[in-house]
Design an enzyme around this catalytic site. Structure first.
Site, PDB file in Angstrom:
ATOM      1  N   GLN A   1      12.456  15.065  12.033  1.00 48.45           N
ATOM      2  CA  GLN A   1      11.403  14.186  12.535  1.00 48.45           C
ATOM      3  C   GLN A   1      10.081  14.938  12.659  1.00 48.45           C
ATOM      4  O   GLN A   1       9.038  14.454  12.252  1.00 48.45           O
ATOM      5  CB  GLN A   1      11.831  13.673  13.924  1.00 48.45           C
ATOM      6  CG  GLN A   1      11.410  12.284  14.255  1.00 48.45           C
ATOM      7  CD  GLN A   1      11.753  11.287  13.172  1.00 48.45           C
ATOM      8  OE1 GLN A   1      10.904  10.509  12.807  1.00 48.45           O
ATOM      9  NE2 GLN A   1      12.949  11.299  12.618  1.00 48.45           N
TER      10      GLN A   1
ATOM     11  N   ASP B   1      16.923   7.145   6.275  1.00 46.09           N
ATOM     12  CA  ASP B   1      15.632   7.268   5.568  1.00 46.09           C
ATOM     13  C   ASP B   1      15.776   6.952   4.091  1.00 46.09           C
ATOM     14  O   ASP B   1      14.809   6.533   3.449  1.00 46.09           O
ATOM     15  CB  ASP B   1      15.095   8.703   5.683  1.00 46.09           C
ATOM     16  CG  ASP B   1      14.503   8.990   7.045  1.00 46.09           C
ATOM     17  OD1 ASP B   1      14.218   8.026   7.779  1.00 46.09           O
ATOM     18  OD2 ASP B   1      14.330  10.174   7.378  1.00 46.09           O
TER      19      ASP B   1
ATOM     20  N   GLU C   1      11.993   4.821  17.925  1.00 47.13           N
ATOM     21  CA  GLU C   1      12.124   4.320  16.563  1.00 47.13           C
ATOM     22  C   GLU C   1      13.543   4.608  16.052  1.00 47.13           C
ATOM     23  O   GLU C   1      14.216   3.736  15.523  1.00 47.13           O
ATOM     24  CB  GLU C   1      11.084   5.021  15.694  1.00 47.13           C
ATOM     25  CG  GLU C   1      11.070   4.578  14.244  1.00 47.13           C
ATOM     26  CD  GLU C   1      10.159   5.463  13.401  1.00 47.13           C
ATOM     27  OE1 GLU C   1       9.745   6.553  13.877  1.00 47.13           O
ATOM     28  OE2 GLU C   1       9.877   5.071  12.247  1.00 47.13           O
ATOM     29  N   HIS C   2      13.981   5.859  16.201  1.00 44.30           N
ATOM     30  CA  HIS C   2      15.322   6.289  15.773  1.00 44.30           C
ATOM     31  C   HIS C   2      16.098   6.804  16.977  1.00 44.30           C
ATOM     32  O   HIS C   2      15.583   7.659  17.702  1.00 44.30           O
ATOM     33  CB  HIS C   2      15.239   7.428  14.763  1.00 44.30           C
ATOM     34  CG  HIS C   2      14.347   7.163  13.595  1.00 44.30           C
ATOM     35  ND1 HIS C   2      13.113   7.756  13.451  1.00 44.30           N
ATOM     36  CD2 HIS C   2      14.517   6.373  12.507  1.00 44.30           C
ATOM     37  CE1 HIS C   2      12.556   7.354  12.322  1.00 44.30           C
ATOM     38  NE2 HIS C   2      13.371   6.501  11.722  1.00 44.30           N
TER      39      HIS C   2
ATOM     40  N   SER D   1       6.105   9.015  13.798  1.00 41.08           N
ATOM     41  CA  SER D   1       7.549   8.797  13.866  1.00 41.08           C
ATOM     42  C   SER D   1       8.173   9.469  15.090  1.00 41.08           C
ATOM     43  O   SER D   1       7.622  10.419  15.618  1.00 41.08           O
ATOM     44  CB  SER D   1       8.127   9.417  12.594  1.00 41.08           C
ATOM     45  OG  SER D   1       9.309   8.797  12.232  1.00 41.08           O
TER      46      SER D   1
ATOM     47  N   TYR E   1       0.841  -1.187   0.000  1.00 40.81           N
ATOM     48  CA  TYR E   1       0.000   0.000   0.000  1.00 40.81           C
ATOM     49  C   TYR E   1       0.878   1.239   0.000  1.00 40.81           C
ATOM     50  O   TYR E   1       1.767   1.384   0.835  1.00 40.81           O
ATOM     51  CB  TYR E   1      -0.917   0.026   1.239  1.00 40.81           C
ATOM     52  CG  TYR E   1      -1.963   1.104   1.090  1.00 40.81           C
ATOM     53  CD1 TYR E   1      -3.222   0.806   0.578  1.00 40.81           C
ATOM     54  CD2 TYR E   1      -1.684   2.424   1.392  1.00 40.81           C
ATOM     55  CE1 TYR E   1      -4.175   1.794   0.388  1.00 40.81           C
ATOM     56  CE2 TYR E   1      -2.619   3.424   1.201  1.00 40.81           C
ATOM     57  CZ  TYR E   1      -3.860   3.105   0.697  1.00 40.81           C
ATOM     58  OH  TYR E   1      -4.792   4.082   0.496  1.00 40.81           O
TER      59      TYR E   1
ATOM     60  N   HIS F   1      -4.231 -39.091  20.293  1.00 48.68           N
ATOM     61  CA  HIS F   1      -2.814 -38.733  20.224  1.00 48.68           C
ATOM     62  C   HIS F   1      -1.960 -39.919  20.657  1.00 48.68           C
ATOM     63  O   HIS F   1      -1.010 -40.317  19.970  1.00 48.68           O
ATOM     64  CB  HIS F   1      -2.516 -37.523  21.133  1.00 48.68           C
ATOM     65  CG  HIS F   1      -2.876 -36.208  20.545  1.00 48.68           C
ATOM     66  ND1 HIS F   1      -4.153 -35.858  20.203  1.00 48.68           N
ATOM     67  CD2 HIS F   1      -2.111 -35.119  20.224  1.00 48.68           C
ATOM     68  CE1 HIS F   1      -4.171 -34.626  19.718  1.00 48.68           C
ATOM     69  NE2 HIS F   1      -2.935 -34.153  19.708  1.00 48.68           N
TER      70      HIS F   1
ATOM     71  N   GLU G   1      -2.570 -35.565  29.162  1.00 48.45           N
ATOM     72  CA  GLU G   1      -3.426 -34.491  28.658  1.00 48.45           C
ATOM     73  C   GLU G   1      -4.820 -35.012  28.264  1.00 48.45           C
ATOM     74  O   GLU G   1      -5.641 -34.249  27.746  1.00 48.45           O
ATOM     75  CB  GLU G   1      -2.756 -33.770  27.480  1.00 48.45           C
ATOM     76  CG  GLU G   1      -1.496 -32.994  27.906  1.00 48.45           C
ATOM     77  CD  GLU G   1      -0.821 -32.205  26.788  1.00 48.45           C
ATOM     78  OE1 GLU G   1      -1.236 -32.346  25.610  1.00 48.45           O
ATOM     79  OE2 GLU G   1       0.125 -31.444  27.088  1.00 48.45           O
TER      80      GLU G   1
ATOM     81  N   GLN H   1     -10.886   0.000   0.443  1.00 54.61           N
ATOM     82  CA  GLN H   1     -11.287  -0.821  -0.704  1.00 54.61           C
ATOM     83  C   GLN H   1     -10.071  -1.478  -1.372  1.00 54.61           C
ATOM     84  O   GLN H   1     -10.151  -2.630  -1.834  1.00 54.61           O
ATOM     85  CB  GLN H   1     -12.123  -0.007  -1.711  1.00 54.61           C
ATOM     86  CG  GLN H   1     -11.447   1.200  -2.333  1.00 54.61           C
ATOM     87  CD  GLN H   1     -11.576   2.467  -1.486  1.00 54.61           C
ATOM     88  OE1 GLN H   1     -11.832   2.403  -0.280  1.00 54.61           O
ATOM     89  NE2 GLN H   1     -11.395   3.626  -2.101  1.00 54.61           N
TER      90      GLN H   1
ATOM     91  N   HIS I   1       7.512  15.581   9.735  1.00 60.32           N
ATOM     92  CA  HIS I   1       6.723  14.476   9.170  1.00 60.32           C
ATOM     93  C   HIS I   1       5.239  14.611   9.471  1.00 60.32           C
ATOM     94  O   HIS I   1       4.390  14.333   8.624  1.00 60.32           O
ATOM     95  CB  HIS I   1       7.179  13.134   9.756  1.00 60.32           C
ATOM     96  CG  HIS I   1       8.216  12.444   8.926  1.00 60.32           C
ATOM     97  ND1 HIS I   1       7.979  12.063   7.634  1.00 60.32           N
ATOM     98  CD2 HIS I   1       9.475  12.054   9.202  1.00 60.32           C
ATOM     99  CE1 HIS I   1       9.064  11.473   7.148  1.00 60.32           C
ATOM    100  NE2 HIS I   1       9.983  11.463   8.077  1.00 60.32           N
TER     101      HIS I   1
END
Lengths: 432, 432
Positions: free
Chosen positions: A259, A361, A327-328, A237, A130, A420, A415, A191, A262
């Site tokens: 950062q 990046d 994250e960074h 981010s 995506y 089994h 069990e 969709q 963004h």
């Protein structure tokens, strides 16, 4: 403007703990709408896609076909400057080389009693990617998602990208071509996710869907999870910069703003043992903010979520960094290795003053899809491992089965699983 | 009773496709109830846990403490037969040895232009393990979840298990002790998941939650995902047996029933090129069904979801197996390797007539937590990788930064991210 916290102050722990749990995202509840869209695409297929694209993107597929043609991709690529094409190619090559090292190896072996055991890795058959439309349509993200899939050996990578009025960012198409994307469809939103998961007359379904998107896309990914695999749900981010006194405040300010620009929900944090540096960085941020085309976004992010944290000793930054699980993480210090040894939770570490996060990046070679919102405590950035799966293998002969049978039967019986126990016992003449 | 499909019949493809999409689970919508429970545990902590345990398990924590004591674990272990203890130990050792091979290696290197790149793996700090109560409380599952966590180096493994009236299956406690579980709490349901994710006065939160559970537990895991990591959401179990004519029908029937006895939604499938064998297996299933203590469950599973599929040639089973993407795949044929080469989608493969799937449930050494409901198309069984995370590392000096700067700046500018471009440019004296 940003939050100022000093480790030396009495209320530091409570303020830091509160800072850690600050919510940076408004979670829109779009589940009901998304559920209806998914059901509609399952029921009506291409006709539903055509209706949604007409409604949301002003697109008529009888005029502008849903599938992006080779000719269109060629034309788009030709329209991108050679400087950018060369940069994309350099990035793709570096990403490919780095990710090739992540390919897991099969491990097939026999143990001491002759039992064959193994792990065999295979690529996922088909992956959907995506790509958001509009300003969040980043060619670099196309490379970061598609190149590792191709390195993993995924034969079919299908990209979907919403195209308001039909137009797709030509650099995104160029990046898709460079990365080896196999099919591109001019669709977006829930969709598009539904079409990838369940298929339509013209789109064969995929087995996994990756890539960022808005609240509708994220909700759709959660809803189709199980039918297909999904990657992490990316949040806003964040960057954490740990800096000693010997830094140029302008460099650090630029990193914090990279950062912040963004997203209004992005977060930029500086930890230093030098209050004077923190003050200087704060001023540099104010100055540089004025230069940015996205200054409004960056200013909101810095005001609402930015932080300057003063520690007594740089080593005290390590446990804080592990709790932030950024994250960074930039280590802008003279001796980064000493700090790095103690870091357990971070998506990516950028070592030393000459490694701005932005290199990662684009052209570092490592992946820029990284765990956000403290999820580096339990998850990893995107890698080749996200595009393969492991089949475990077990192989016994009569002798091995005889050796392991009694323990297996004992456990099955404990069990309460008769069949089994029987399935083993019957092969070694122990069945009742 | 089970479905009978022949590849030679004209409607095979449509019937097989329909069979593939059969839903085997009633998805209860418990999201609203679960959301309220999670919010309550977040707000009231231990007090909420005490209330839910009183209500659902008839437990008073002032009498039977929430945390299971060392003394109780010792006493439980002493109460388990030495045969079962030895079997658990053998299983744990074999699981440990196999999973130790899955530990990923750090990869830190310099590329041709001197850029330092790397992947560094660290264990998750703390993991929660959900163990169901009642008949689904399997000691083998405790081993399969906890041992890989310990192999990964997770310092803190916290087990939760509902205890109706206070009692916990002693074999489950013995397995936890053998696996090295660090803390055990007598709680279950969505409230236990909430306690692990958010913590309470007496339970420190974990970073990831694994283990099977009912609809409430599964919904709670989905809802806390993001705050903590979760493993896959397990569906009903399935086995696919590919068999040539030279099989003992009783062996295969036992294997099919071993799957069917788990759950009414479990699925057992036989594919063979020999209709006579299929008929014989069908009769053997009928005979053996009568011997099982869980015959009602097994019969329902076999009647509703079992299938016997006749192919023209055994090689034709391979593409069908890849579409089924079974959790467990047995290759009960003379030349299993020829078939195995073509299998792409399977959680685990059991090779040859002397490898019943049940060995993998207990003592094979491989993990029995495997992808169900066709998810082997995109996911893998539980492994050490589920208990570690990767931090990527990037390290540039001034020279490397100069080399990569122009491409990074070009891409940042093409994406309209000024501060990104500046963060690189300012370090190489290219900033405006």
């Amino acid at each position: 403007m940003a939050l100022w916290l000093e480790q030396a102050s009495a209320d530091f722990e409570s303020r830091f703990a509160a800072f850690l749990t600050t919510k940076r995202e408004v979670s829109e509840d779009v589940n009901t709408v998304v559920k209806a869209i998914i059901e509609d695409v399952r029921a009506r297929g291409d006709a539903a896609l055509a209706d949604y694209s007409r409604k949301f993107d002003g697109l008529d597929f009888t005029v502008t076909p849903m599938r992006v043609s080779e000719a269109e991709i060629e034309a788009a690529t030709a329209a991108v400057s050679s400087t950018v094409i060369d940069a994309l190619k350099l990035a793709a090559e570096r990403i490919e080389r780095h990710h090739a090292r992540q390919l897991p190896k099969d491990d097939i072996y026999e143990d001491a009693i002759g039992v064959g055991l193994g792990s065999r890795w295979t690529a996922i058959d088909a992956v959907g990617l995506y790509v958001p439309g509009g300003t969040a349509s980043y060619p670099s993200s196309v490379l970061m998602n598609a190149v590792p899939a191709k390195v993993a050996g995924v034969p079919r990578v299908v990209m979907v990208v919403p195209a308001s009025g039909g137009a797709i960012n030509p650099t995104v198409l160029a990046a898709a071509k460079i990365a080896g994307v196999n099919e591109i469809y001019r669709i977006g939103g829930a969709q598009a996710v539904a079409a990838l998961a369940y298929g339509t007359g013209s789109i064969v379904p995929v087995a996994k869907i990756v890539g960022p998107g808005n609240a509708y896309v994220a909700a759709a990914k959660r809803q189709v999870f199980g039918t297909v695999g999904i990657d992490m749900i990316a949040g806003p981010s964040e960057v954490l910069v740990i800096a000693d006194k010997d830094n140029d405040p302008d460099w650090l300010a630029a990193d914090l703003l990279a950062q912040a620009e963004h997203d209004r929900g992005a977060q930029s944090i500086l930890i230093t043992d030098d209050p004077a540096l923190a003050k200087a960085v704060e001023s540099a941020v104010e100055r540089q903010l004025k230069l940015l085309s996205r200054s409004e976004t960056a200013e909101a992010s810095w005001r609402d979520f930015g932080a300057l944290i003063i520690v007594k000793d740089l080593q005290d930054a390590v446990p804080l960094a592990n709790r932030i699980a950024a994250e960074h993480l930039e280590l802008a210090v003279a001796e980064p290795d000493a700090l790095m040894a103690g870091i357990r939770n971070a998506g990516a570490i950028f070592v030393g003053r000459h490694t701005p996060e932005v290199i990662g990046d684009y052209v570092g070679g490592s992946n820029h899809v990284l765990p956000t919102a403290r999820s580096a405590r339990f998850s990893s950035g995107l890698s080749v491992l996200d595009f393969v799966k492991r089949t475990s293998i077990l192989r016994l002969g009569p002798e091995q089965l005889r050796k392991l049978a009694p323990a297996a039967i004992a456990l099955a019986e404990s069990e309460g699983l008769d069949a089994h126990a029987r399935s083993v016992a019957i092969r070694v003449n122990l069945a009742g």
